[in-house]
Write a protein that holds these residues in place. Structure first.
Motif, PDB file in Angstrom:
ATOM      1  N   VAL A   1       0.858  -1.181   0.000  1.00 31.07           N
ATOM      2  CA  VAL A   1       0.000   0.000   0.000  1.00 31.07           C
ATOM      3  C   VAL A   1       0.896   1.234   0.000  1.00 31.07           C
ATOM      4  CG1 VAL A   1      -1.941  -1.130   1.150  1.00 31.07           C
ATOM      5  CG2 VAL A   1      -0.180  -0.006   2.520  1.00 31.07           C
TER       6      VAL A   1
ATOM      7  N   THR B   1       0.676   5.934  -0.556  1.00 33.15           N
ATOM      8  CA  THR B   1      -0.167   7.130  -0.531  1.00 33.15           C
ATOM      9  C   THR B   1       0.300   8.082  -1.625  1.00 33.15           C
ATOM     10  OG1 THR B   1      -0.384   6.874   1.868  1.00 33.15           O
ATOM     11  CG2 THR B   1      -1.095   8.967   0.931  1.00 33.15           C
TER      12      THR B   1
ATOM     13  N   GLY C   1      -5.143  11.785   1.092  1.00 34.82           N
ATOM     14  CA  GLY C   1      -6.451  11.154   1.116  1.00 34.82           C
ATOM     15  C   GLY C   1      -6.641  10.029   0.128  1.00 34.82           C
ATOM     16  N   VAL C   2      -5.570   9.605  -0.541  1.00 38.11           N
ATOM     17  CA  VAL C   2      -5.666   8.539  -1.545  1.00 38.11           C
ATOM     18  C   VAL C   2      -4.762   7.380  -1.131  1.00 38.11           C
ATOM     19  CG1 VAL C   2      -5.302   7.891  -3.960  1.00 38.11           C
ATOM     20  CG2 VAL C   2      -6.179  10.175  -3.391  1.00 38.11           C
ATOM     21  N   LEU C   3      -5.327   6.177  -1.158  1.00 39.52           N
ATOM     22  CA  LEU C   3      -4.587   4.962  -0.830  1.00 39.52           C
ATOM     23  C   LEU C   3      -4.397   4.136  -2.092  1.00 39.52           C
ATOM     24  CD1 LEU C   3      -3.510   3.132   1.566  1.00 39.52           C
ATOM     25  CD2 LEU C   3      -5.716   1.957   1.419  1.00 39.52           C
ATOM     26  N   GLU C   4      -3.146   3.864  -2.455  1.00 42.08           N
ATOM     27  CA  GLU C   4      -2.850   2.962  -3.577  1.00 42.08           C
ATOM     28  C   GLU C   4      -2.684   1.548  -3.040  1.00 42.08           C
ATOM     29  OE1 GLU C   4       0.186   3.560  -7.045  1.00 42.08           O
ATOM     30  OE2 GLU C   4       1.186   2.389  -5.464  1.00 42.08           O
TER      31      GLU C   4
ATOM     32  N   VAL D   1      -7.736   4.363  -3.947  1.00 45.97           N
ATOM     33  CA  VAL D   1      -8.992   4.557  -3.215  1.00 45.97           C
ATOM     34  C   VAL D   1      -8.980   5.928  -2.545  1.00 45.97           C
ATOM     35  CG1 VAL D   1     -10.502   3.652  -1.408  1.00 45.97           C
ATOM     36  CG2 VAL D   1      -9.096   2.078  -2.781  1.00 45.97           C
TER      37      VAL D   1
ATOM     38  N   ARG E   1     -10.359   8.412   0.122  1.00 45.86           N
ATOM     39  CA  ARG E   1     -11.138   8.402   1.363  1.00 45.86           C
ATOM     40  C   ARG E   1     -12.262   9.428   1.240  1.00 45.86           C
ATOM     41  NH1 ARG E   1     -10.832   7.328   6.978  1.00 45.86           N
ATOM     42  NH2 ARG E   1      -8.701   6.520   6.891  1.00 45.86           N
TER      43      ARG E   1
ATOM     44  N   SER F   1     -14.737   3.208   1.559  1.00 44.57           N
ATOM     45  CA  SER F   1     -13.389   3.740   1.380  1.00 44.57           C
ATOM     46  C   SER F   1     -12.686   3.903   2.724  1.00 44.57           C
ATOM     47  CB  SER F   1     -13.436   5.072   0.633  1.00 44.57           C
ATOM     48  OG  SER F   1     -14.100   6.077   1.394  1.00 44.57           O
ATOM     49  N   ALA F   2     -13.420   4.349   3.739  1.00 39.43           N
ATOM     50  CA  ALA F   2     -12.823   4.506   5.065  1.00 39.43           C
ATOM     51  C   ALA F   2     -12.356   3.163   5.610  1.00 39.43           C
ATOM     52  CB  ALA F   2     -13.826   5.152   6.023  1.00 39.43           C
TER      53      ALA F   2
ATOM     54  N   HIS G   1      -9.092   2.262   3.863  1.00 37.16           N
ATOM     55  CA  HIS G   1      -8.002   3.109   4.354  1.00 37.16           C
ATOM     56  C   HIS G   1      -7.556   2.690   5.748  1.00 37.16           C
ATOM     57  CE1 HIS G   1      -7.275   6.698   1.675  1.00 37.16           C
ATOM     58  NE2 HIS G   1      -8.284   6.122   1.053  1.00 37.16           N
ATOM     59  N   ASP G   2      -8.499   2.332   6.583  1.00 40.68           N
ATOM     60  CA  ASP G   2      -8.187   2.069   7.991  1.00 40.68           C
ATOM     61  C   ASP G   2      -7.706   0.651   8.256  1.00 40.68           C
ATOM     62  OD1 ASP G   2      -8.944   4.660   8.549  1.00 40.68           O
ATOM     63  OD2 ASP G   2     -10.973   4.120   9.208  1.00 40.68           O
TER      64      ASP G   2
END
Length: 320
Positions: A18, A20, A24-27, A74, A76, A84-85, A88-89
């Protein structure tokens, strides 16, 4: 309408890594646990990510020639429904994620020239399109807008890779994309326009391409606001394989009726945006209420999305 190159399947994939790529974006990079090849896909395709409580669609934004990994990004969404949250979490390397797909309703058609317009996370399906257009020797430009430069995933990489073919438009620095100048240029009259992003951007692009709708391709993350094209009267659906006839009341969708009758059919978004429930139509007239089909595809009257679309005729004969 279903992606021509893709063979949809359900897989349990391992999170390889993963990252960033923007605020606010997760790859997320996914692979098979045993390193085996993944099903092929083409630019514009997306996959479903399935969790206990959510099924969400994310565009594949990696390299279609890489047969062993899939990459999604993704955003958030604090005001979203939690999917999406959750990703991310909770997502970390080596976790296992269930996915379905790939599926493509945003395919890159052959053309000599393209105008790509992206807003925010809408850049994700566009990225492999740029590589495909470049490889084909086509002329193309990308105009990419976002709230701030830091929020624009892959912006720096795209500029480094493609130079002045890419124009970045951070809203806090230069305002909104000047669509009148971009799409009013007579030099792009023969170009295909591909756009993905938030609804205000898509609606504005559609307005400016209203005189040439055949040149525009869009993809939405949420259903567009549509005036109902017909009432919600009761009608019948006939299932061609069994001859079963089912009544669809005014207060239920075709999908709901099919599920209540234990008819096997995949579904996901239930909003007419993901394409999972695409169904062939053999007879009858469809009242299309999805956010996927172009006007030409609607006029063909040979497929529909049973989660939202209804009937303009007393009966539809479905390829089920």
């Amino acid at each position: 309408m279903t992606g021509r190159d893709e063979q949809e399947t359900t897989l349990d994939l391992v999170v390889e890594r993963v990252a960033t790529p923007a605020t606010g974006v997760l790859e997320v990079v996914l692979r098979q646990a045993n390193g085996a090849e993944l099903p092929p896909w083409s630019a514009g395709a997306h996959i479903d990510v399935v969790t206990t409580d959510h099924v969400r669609q994310y565009s594949l934004c990696g390299d279609p020639t890489d047969a062993t990994s899939w990459t999604i990004a993704v955003l958030r969404e604090p005001d979203g429904r939690g999917g999406s949250a959750y990703l991310h979490d909770t997502l970390t390397a080596d976790m296992t994620v269930q996915v379905r797909g790939p599926r493509n309703h945003f395919e890159l058609a052959p053309a000599a020239r393209y105008v790509f317009v992206a807003g925010g996370i809408g850049i994700t399906p566009i990225i492999p399109m740029l590589a495909a257009a470049q490889s084909a020797g086509a002329e193309w430009t990308l105009t990419y807008g976002g709230r701030t430069r830091d929020s624009m995933a892959y912006a720096g990489t795209l500029v480094e890779q493609y130079g002045d073919r890419v124009r970045l438009v951070p809203q806090d620095e230069v305002g909104l994309i000047d669509l009148d100048a971009l799409l009013g240029d007579p030099g792009i009259a023969d170009a295909l326009v591909y756009c993905c992003g938030p609804e205000p951007l898509l609606a504005a692009v559609e307005q400016r391409c209203a005189d040439r709708p055949q040149m525009l391709r869009t993809e939405r993350f949420a259903p567009k606001a549509l005036e109902l094209q017909g009432d919600a009267s009761e009608f019948e659906v006939e299932l061609a394989e069994s001859g079963t006839v089912l009544s669809v009341p005014a207060d239920k969708s075709i999908l709901q009726v099919l599920e209540e009758a234990d008819v096997p059919i995949l579904s996901s978004c239930t909003e007419g945006t993901c394409g999972t429930c695409e169904t062939g139509v053999l007879d009858g007239v469809v009242d299309h209420r999805d956010s996927l089909l172009s006007q030409q595809e609607q006029d063909a009257n040979d497929v529909m999305f049973v989660c939202v679309s209804r009937a303009k005729s007393a009966r539809l004969v479905l390829e089920l």
